[in-house]
Write an enzyme that holds these catalytic residues in place. Structure first.
Site, PDB file in Angstrom:
ATOM      1  N   GLU A 148       1.964  63.876  46.682  1.00  0.00           N
ATOM      2  CA  GLU A 148       0.356  62.867  46.222  1.00  0.00           C
ATOM      3  C   GLU A 148       1.434  61.660  46.890  1.00  0.00           C
ATOM      4  OE1 GLU A 148      -1.878  62.642  42.933  1.00  0.00           O
ATOM      5  OE2 GLU A 148      -2.053  65.113  42.674  1.00  0.00           O
ATOM      6  N   HIS A 205       4.149  68.590  33.882  1.00  0.00           N
ATOM      7  CA  HIS A 205       3.254  69.854  34.066  1.00  0.00           C
ATOM      8  C   HIS A 205       4.401  71.023  34.989  1.00  0.00           C
ATOM      9  CE1 HIS A 205       1.171  71.302  38.040  1.00  0.00           C
ATOM     10  NE2 HIS A 205      -0.062  71.510  37.613  1.00  0.00           N
ATOM     11  N   GLU A 236       4.313  74.370  34.462  1.00  0.00           N
ATOM     12  CA  GLU A 236       4.480  75.534  35.471  1.00  0.00           C
ATOM     13  C   GLU A 236       5.578  75.892  37.041  1.00  0.00           C
ATOM     14  OE1 GLU A 236       1.242  74.228  38.366  1.00  0.00           O
ATOM     15  OE2 GLU A 236      -0.099  75.138  36.801  1.00  0.00           O
ATOM     16  N   VAL A 264      -2.367  60.623  32.067  1.00  0.00           N
ATOM     17  CA  VAL A 264      -3.488  61.285  30.537  1.00  0.00           C
ATOM     18  C   VAL A 264      -3.365  62.243  30.065  1.00  0.00           C
ATOM     19  CG1 VAL A 264      -4.806  60.371  33.157  1.00  0.00           C
ATOM     20  CG2 VAL A 264      -4.579  62.943  32.253  1.00  0.00           C
ATOM     21  N   HIS A 268      -4.172  70.144  30.579  1.00  0.00           N
ATOM     22  CA  HIS A 268      -2.794  70.825  29.874  1.00  0.00           C
ATOM     23  C   HIS A 268      -2.612  70.472  28.899  1.00  0.00           C
ATOM     24  CE1 HIS A 268      -1.967  72.848  33.871  1.00  0.00           C
ATOM     25  NE2 HIS A 268      -2.396  71.149  34.605  1.00  0.00           N
TER      26      HIS A 268
END
Length: 321
Positions: A148, A205, A236, A264, A268
């Site tokens: 990203e 994450h 993950e 944030v 999840h």
């Protein structure tokens, strides 16, 4: 000047690609959120009108564009991303602070559900051009140097002729000093639970790419600093929930506190971590016999985390001198 800027942006992109090692998109800072959920099924995420989308014109000649993945959880968006933007605005009054999200799915969802328009990165950059911005500083709220961040630098490079000066800040976990600062922030935020009988677990994450190593490095940073009852896992990737559970079970804990290691507290955090589903972190630890408390607070709510982004933006601005 414009040719030099293009070369600098190209160099930044190359370095980022090397650092990222082909990392996929970091949903770790927030979450891919359901697109097929009906309004009746969707949880109450708060009042969208309380959040400032920061898509105003009349920017002036100097802009600080804050780029985030985004979240459709309205309260968390305001308390995390909005708080980071507010801290940057306070620190740099000479810059107009504006927002850009990288997730078009989230942008569209918020627009359809709440009627709130949030710029994607391209729209934010076009807005800056239309408003005559000359100096543009871009500060991402990403957790790591992954795809990203690379995509952001790449997209910005396409605008190399549009501004006189451009600089890009680093993500949250970049330097060794960043890891130390984040460790201090999260241990300070959870010190009330650190009673010797509680395992404090942070859920990130995760990604299958090499950039996933930031989670192991954060665990090592905590352990070497003496925080033996602090654990880091991912949704993950590795360390997995099973890995974290096994590590916790080696201790003599009565209680487990769960908190997201994400900017944030979105989908999840509310579902994979704190949900009532059988495979959530909360349910898994409860089945293992622990009392469980979930802290639904994104990292962006912590002032110490906001300050790290301020420092990264300042470092980017310093390169313009």
């Amino acid at each position: 000047m414009k040719k030099l800027l293009a070369l600098l942006l190209s160099a930044t992109l190359l370095l980022t690609l090397l650092a990222a090692c082909g990392a996929p998109s970091e949903g770790e800072q927030t979450d891919p959120e359901p697109t097929q959920t009906t309004e009746a099924e969707e949880p109450d995420t708060g009042d969208a009108s309380k959040d400032d989308p920061r898509n105003q014109d009349e920017i002036g000649e100097s802009e600080l564009l804050v780029v985030s993945f985004g979240t459709s959880y309205n309260d968390s968006r305001r308390l995390t991303i909005g708080a980071i933007e507010g801290a940057l605005e306070k620190a740099f009054p000479g810059y107009a602070v504006r927002r850009g999200f990288t997730s078009q799915i989230i942008i569209d969802h918020v627009k359809d559900r709440d009627g709130v328009t949030i710029d994607n990165v391209g729209q934010a950059l076009d807005r800056a051009v239309a408003n005559g911005v000359k100096t543009l500083v871009v500060q991402p709220t990403h957790l790591m140097n992954g795809l990203e961040y690379t995509d952001l630098v790449n997209e910005l490079a396409q605008y190399s002729d549009a501004f006189e000066k451009v600089a890009v800040g680093q993500p949250l976990l970049t330097s060794d000093e960043d890891f130390q600062a984040v460790m201090t922030a999260i241990t300070e935020a959870t010190k009330e639970y650190d009673d010797g009988k509680t395992a404090i677990c942070f859920m990130g994450h995760g990604t299958e790419a090499d950039s996933n190593a930031v989670y192991a490095k954060m665990q090592t940073t905590l352990t070497e600093a003496g925080y033996a009852n602090y654990y880091v896992g991912t949704v993950e990737a590795t360390p997995s929930l099973d890995d974290v559970l096994a590590a916790v079970q080696k201790g003599e804990y009565e209680r487990v506190v769960l908190m997201p290691l994400m900017i944030v507290a979105g989908d999840h955090a509310n579902n994979d971590m704190a949900g009532e589903e059988e495979d959530s972190w909360k349910s898994t630890f409860e089945k293992a016999g622990y009392q469980v408390e979930c802290v639904l607070k994104g990292l962006g709510e912590l002032e110490a985390i906001q300050q790290i982004f301020v420092e990264h933006a300042q470092a980017a601005m310093d390169t313009l001198q």
